[in-house]
Design a protein around this motif. Sequence first.
Motif: not given
Length: 101
Positions: A2-9, A11-15, A18-23, A28-33
């Motif tokens: 979870k923390a690694r995925i949140v860290a990916e978000t 990064v400047k310019g990353i939405t 986009a991260i949710a679709a990749r994983h 909303t799950r990532i926003s909660d994290w």
Amino acid sequence: MKARIVAETLVKGITVNAIAARHGLRPTRISDWRRKAREGKLVLPADKNAVFAPVKLAVPAIAAPTPPVPVTTIDLLKGDVTIRLAGDTPAARIAEIVAAL
């Protein structure tokens, strides 16, 4: 993970989308994290590219204390009654007089 995925978000310019679709997750799950990370409930991995800038503390200038503005009189008003007191009347005495009114 979870923390690694949140860290990916972060990064400047990353939405988040986009991260949710990749994983294969819902945004909303990532926003909660991310919220949990802001609250300190989810620890993020250290950023290897983080650069720390040196901090220099300036000594604050000591301002001269400003003298209190002299009050020559204090007027207590209640209806048609005015009680005029000297400006240096102690607060306790003023409180006694106000209570008596």
